[in-house]
Motif scaffolding. Structure first.
Motif, PDB file in Angstrom:
ATOM      1  N   LEU A  27      -2.388  10.938  -5.289  1.00  0.00           N
ATOM      2  CA  LEU A  27      -2.119  12.271  -5.838  1.00  0.00           C
ATOM      3  C   LEU A  27      -0.617  12.420  -5.993  1.00  0.00           C
ATOM      4  N   PRO A  28      -0.161  13.219  -6.935  1.00  0.00           N
ATOM      5  CA  PRO A  28       1.277  13.356  -7.143  1.00  0.00           C
ATOM      6  C   PRO A  28       2.015  13.697  -5.848  1.00  0.00           C
ATOM      7  N   GLY A  29       2.940  12.823  -5.488  1.00  0.00           N
ATOM      8  CA  GLY A  29       3.731  13.041  -4.286  1.00  0.00           C
ATOM      9  C   GLY A  29       3.057  12.626  -2.993  1.00  0.00           C
ATOM     10  N   LEU A  30       1.803  12.198  -3.047  1.00  0.00           N
ATOM     11  CA  LEU A  30       1.064  11.807  -1.840  1.00  0.00           C
ATOM     12  C   LEU A  30       0.751  10.321  -1.908  1.00  0.00           C
ATOM     13  N   HIS A  31       1.486   9.536  -1.132  1.00  0.00           N
ATOM     14  CA  HIS A  31       1.321   8.086  -1.112  1.00  0.00           C
ATOM     15  C   HIS A  31       0.421   7.673   0.052  1.00  0.00           C
ATOM     16  N   ILE A  32      -0.243   6.551  -0.114  1.00  0.00           N
ATOM     17  CA  ILE A  32      -0.959   5.947   1.006  1.00  0.00           C
ATOM     18  C   ILE A  32       0.066   5.519   2.051  1.00  0.00           C
ATOM     19  N   ASN A  33      -0.278   5.677   3.312  1.00  0.00           N
ATOM     20  CA  ASN A  33       0.564   5.231   4.420  1.00  0.00           C
ATOM     21  C   ASN A  33       0.142   3.812   4.786  1.00  0.00           C
ATOM     22  N   GLY A  34       0.939   2.838   4.362  1.00  0.00           N
ATOM     23  CA  GLY A  34       0.570   1.446   4.592  1.00  0.00           C
ATOM     24  C   GLY A  34       0.483   1.069   6.048  1.00  0.00           C
ATOM     25  N   GLU A  35       1.258   1.726   6.902  1.00  0.00           N
ATOM     26  CA  GLU A  35       1.182   1.456   8.337  1.00  0.00           C
ATOM     27  C   GLU A  35      -0.115   2.018   8.911  1.00  0.00           C
ATOM     28  N   GLN A  36      -0.484   3.192   8.480  1.00  0.00           N
ATOM     29  CA  GLN A  36      -1.706   3.847   8.959  1.00  0.00           C
ATOM     30  C   GLN A  36      -2.952   3.073   8.562  1.00  0.00           C
ATOM     31  N   TYR A  61       0.816  -1.217   0.000  1.00  0.00           N
ATOM     32  CA  TYR A  61       0.000   0.000   0.000  1.00  0.00           C
ATOM     33  C   TYR A  61       0.847   1.263   0.000  1.00  0.00           C
ATOM     34  N   ASP A  62       2.044   1.200   0.543  1.00  0.00           N
ATOM     35  CA  ASP A  62       2.945   2.357   0.474  1.00  0.00           C
ATOM     36  C   ASP A  62       3.221   2.763  -0.972  1.00  0.00           C
ATOM     37  N   ALA A  63       3.149   1.811  -1.881  1.00  0.00           N
ATOM     38  CA  ALA A  63       3.489   2.080  -3.283  1.00  0.00           C
ATOM     39  C   ALA A  63       2.388   2.832  -4.023  1.00  0.00           C
ATOM     40  N   TYR A  64       1.167   2.838  -3.490  1.00  0.00           N
ATOM     41  CA  TYR A  64       0.057   3.501  -4.183  1.00  0.00           C
ATOM     42  C   TYR A  64       0.163   5.019  -3.989  1.00  0.00           C
ATOM     43  N   GLU A  65      -0.098   5.773  -5.050  1.00  0.00           N
ATOM     44  CA  GLU A  65       0.074   7.229  -5.046  1.00  0.00           C
ATOM     45  C   GLU A  65      -1.200   7.900  -5.577  1.00  0.00           C
ATOM     46  N   PRO A 112      -9.575  17.700  -2.598  1.00  0.00           N
ATOM     47  CA  PRO A 112      -9.339  17.983  -1.173  1.00  0.00           C
ATOM     48  C   PRO A 112      -9.836  16.861  -0.260  1.00  0.00           C
ATOM     49  N   THR A 113     -10.929  16.228  -0.648  1.00  0.00           N
ATOM     50  CA  THR A 113     -11.461  15.120   0.148  1.00  0.00           C
ATOM     51  C   THR A 113     -10.533  13.918   0.070  1.00  0.00           C
ATOM     52  N   LEU A 114     -10.036  13.631  -1.128  1.00  0.00           N
ATOM     53  CA  LEU A 114      -9.084  12.533  -1.295  1.00  0.00           C
ATOM     54  C   LEU A 114      -7.831  12.787  -0.473  1.00  0.00           C
ATOM     55  N   ARG A 115      -7.349  14.017  -0.490  1.00  0.00           N
ATOM     56  CA  ARG A 115      -6.153  14.351   0.278  1.00  0.00           C
ATOM     57  C   ARG A 115      -6.403  14.140   1.776  1.00  0.00           C
ATOM     58  N   ALA A 116      -7.576  14.570   2.244  1.00  0.00           N
ATOM     59  CA  ALA A 116      -7.910  14.387   3.661  1.00  0.00           C
ATOM     60  C   ALA A 116      -7.978  12.914   4.024  1.00  0.00           C
ATOM     61  N   ARG A 117      -8.539  12.108   3.124  1.00  0.00           N
ATOM     62  CA  ARG A 117      -8.638  10.674   3.388  1.00  0.00           C
ATOM     63  C   ARG A 117      -7.254  10.052   3.527  1.00  0.00           C
TER      64      ARG A 117
END
Length: 706
Positions: A592-601, A586-590, A656-661
């Protein structure tokens, strides 16, 4: 209002995305669905079966093995516009829209029946009517909030400030977010079983005090976050100015600077998920020593907690930091801060200028939503929140038939059995650990549709001419209800969601699950649809909830709901290794540009997705009794199962909603949850996924934990 609780206390199955949308069934497409030419012909009865799949939403120009979400939902996404009054849309919203419509009909219909004074029906009707009385709200101006503003104005010492903060503490009962408490509460209280010791309810203190969704909104160097901070300072000034506050700009800067200090002491989402970091029982007598600054006697007296001997500090460093700020920051700044948050919290039920300002920041800026919802929608949501069980009892009676309850309960039974069978098939787990895991699954309490007992609202005063007072009294009543549980044995059948809620929940401390009636609708559950689709959609949700009892948090709780380690060292090491692989995936998924999912979170949710989907598939296969599922709409049973899963997570979000998620939520965005299929072996055969395709994983790299 945003609120939170530790994930250990309530692991959420599915996060409701705002918006409205629907899945439409389309005629059978022309030849082209994968495997259609290889499957056996359907039996005679299959021609009448409903596939449960949105065929028109599929994008056959995408190979499933390259992007399964785009394949399952690509055409839907291209043709779907997010409604102007929503921050997102998707499959969950199709169900939410139905629940909203039904709830509105229930609430609005009560007015026509002229319900008896003192009845719940009268309370519902009067609450809704008061909320809808825009003319009366304009006429009353700030008068309904003036007692609160006067109380803030009278603060003249740290003791008085501590007393006010304690008196404004409210109960945390919303499982949708879990990083901090209500925006206008510096601290929040969660009441549930203690993590260790007797099965009795204790009070847990939670960090709070932020007006934006998460500490990263204050601390992140990203341009989008810097823009949010600038907009927030302007919003604070505008609200204070609208209320006639002198020097609004200067006070807004001071308030924002205070919130920056609050954000700096907040624990992160990942740390807030850690039950061991949160398990801090503090003697009440030692609070002044452990967290100096707040006048704890004044706080506890006002909060109704003075009789407690022990309180759990979930984010101890944050609580220390917040307490220190109470003493170190100027009293005048605290008073301005509290005044602003009182206005912000109540804005929806103040004159239109305040409601519009509130939406302009919280809706437009933070979520990207261009249009405020119609007032009736806001009134329905507020009524349903304030009188949840009173509305929910009527909802369940009218819209959730016993036949649906029985069918879903049978699915839960089947998936629990499949989960236990899956444990038996694990070649890496020792017999000792398997035995305990199966015993926990066997004793897991399942509640479908609605609770066995309903809340009593007879003590809640609802007045037709006092919309803000109604909302504030409802919050106070809920807090008193939660306090009434302190020191008592836990109720294993307690529900944390109302029947009209489109969601589901797993409760490790109760070893229980709640599946509200409102989520048990198409496209998740359709009693007329083929079982493959039902198992792929609601079955995976059920499996997800079961698996939360065994994710990186739930696996630390026994069948009795108590925190203890029941793993052998070897099994624990294997579990961690598999979890680490999922984190990296999941860390590999991006998004938005430069914003990756936090796999630990997102780890707990990702484990539950993988394990839940595996269990649902196994249960569906077992339900076939050794036979092959028929081909329907040109799709094999396996294809329908996985497509139903992928389409259940179809989501389209404003940026903005995606970024917040991504920043603050424990769940990955829906399109990435749809990619869970790459860890499930049968998906590869169902769609001819081959090495070299983007989602392909070698068999040894596919994560299987349960």
């Amino acid at each position: 209002m945003r609120s939170s609780r530790p994930l250990a206390l309530a692991a959420l199955a599915v996060a409701l995305a705002g918006g409205l949308a629907g899945c439409q069934r389309a005629p059978t497409p022309d030849a082209g669905a994968a495997h259609a030419d290889q499957a056996a012909a359907p039996d005679a009865g299959a021609t009448e079966a409903v596939s449960g799949i949105d065929l028109a939403g599929i994008d056959k120009s995408v190979r499933p093995g390259d992007d399964f979400n785009a394949y399952a939902n690509g055409t839907w996404e291209k043709n779907t516009k997010i409604p102007d009054d929503r921050s997102s849309t998707g499959a969950f919203v199709a169900v939410f829209e139905l629940a909203e419509k039904r709830t509105a009909e229930l609430i609005q219909g009560l007015e026509k029946t002229d319900p008896a004074a003192g009845s719940d029906a009268r309370r519902i009707a009067d609450y809704y009517a008061a909320y809808m009385d825009e003319a009366g709200i304009e006429q009353r101006g700030l008068a309904p909030l003036q007692p609160v503003l006067d109380e803030v104005g009278a603060i003249d010492s740290v003791a008085a400030l501590s007393r006010y903060i304690g008196g404004s503490v409210r109960a945390d009962t919303d499982p949708l977010n879990y990083t901090h408490f209500h925006t206008d509460n510096l601290l929040g209280v969660f009441v549930a079983r203690g993590l260790e010791g007797p099965p009795r309810n204790v009070a847990t203190l939670m960090q709070g005090g932020l007006g934006m969704p998460d500490r990263e909104y204050y601390l992140s160097g990203a341009e989008a976050m810097a823009n949010n901070r600038k907009a927030y300072r302007a919003y604070i000034a505008a609200v204070l100015g609208q209320a006639g506050t002198a020097d609004a700009e200067a006070k807004a800067r001071a308030i924002f600077d205070l919130e920056m200090k609050i954000a700096r002491v907040h624990a992160s989402v990942v740390d807030s998920q850690d039950v061991h970091k949160g398990n801090n029982p503090w003697d009440v007598a030692s609070l002044a020593h452990k967290a100096p600054g707040i006048d704890w006697k004044a706080f506890l007296d006002a909060a109704g907690l003075s009789g407690e001997k022990t309180i759990v500090a979930w984010q101890p460093d944050a609580i220390r930091g917040l307490s220190a700020l109470v003493a170190s920051e100027p009293l005048a700044v605290w008073k301005d801060y509290l005044r602003f948050h009182a206005l912000d919290h109540s804005a929806a039920l103040l004159p239109k200028a305040f409601a519009d300002l509130h939406f302009g920041f919280h809706g437009k800026t933070l979520q990207g939503t261009p249009q405020q919802q119609d007032r009736w929608k806001r009134a329905v949501a507020s009524t349903s929140k304030a009188l949840g069980d009173a509305v929910g009892k009527r909802y369940a009676e009218r819209y959730f038939p016993p036949s649906s309850k029985a069918q879903v309960e049978q699915m839960v039974h089947n998936i629990l059995a499949a989960f236990r069978d899956g444990v038996d098939q694990l070649d890496w787990m020792t017999p000792e650990t398997k035995k305990i895991a199966k015993a926990k699954a066997a004793t897991m309490r399942v509640s479908v549709g609605y609770p066995d007992a309903w809340r009593d609202y007879s003590a809640l005063e609802i007045r037709r001419d006092d919309p803000l007072g109604n909302a504030l009294r409802a919050e106070e009543r809920e807090y008193r209800h939660q306090l009434s549980k302190l020191g008592k044995d836990i109720d294993p059948g307690e529900w944390w969601m109302t029947p009209q809620t489109v969601n589901a929940i797993q409760l490790p401390l109760q070893n229980a699950m709640n599946f509200p009636a409102a989520i048990l609708e198409a496209p998740f559950f359709d009693p007329k649809a083929d079982p493959a689709a039902n198992y792929g959609a609601i079955g995976a949700v059920i499996g997800h909830e079961i698996s939360h009892g065994f994710d990186n948090t739930g696996a630390e709780f026994g069948a009795d709901g108590q925190l203890h380690n029941w793993w052998t060292p070897e099994d624990s090491a294997h579990f961690k290794a598999a979890a680490d692989r999922l984190v990296k995936q999941y860390d590999a998924y991006e998004p938005l540009p430069g914003l990756h999912i936090n796999g630990e979170q997102t780890l707990g949710e990702n484990i539950a997705d993988v394990s839940g989907l595996q269990a649902a598939y196994r249960a569906w296969r077992a339900s076939l009794g050794g036979k092959e599922a028929p081909v329907i709409d040109g799709l094999t049973g396996d294809q329908r199962f996985f497509l139903a899963y992928g389409q259940a997570w179809r989501t389209k979000m404003r940026e903005p909603t995606l970024r917040a998620r991504v920043i603050g939520d424990g769940h990955a965005p829906g399109p990435y949850r749809a990619l869970t299929v790459r860890n499930i072996d049968p998906w590869y055969a169902a769609f001819d996924v081959e090495k070299g395709q983007a989602l392909y994983l070698d068999a040894g790299d596919r994560v299987r934990i349960w």
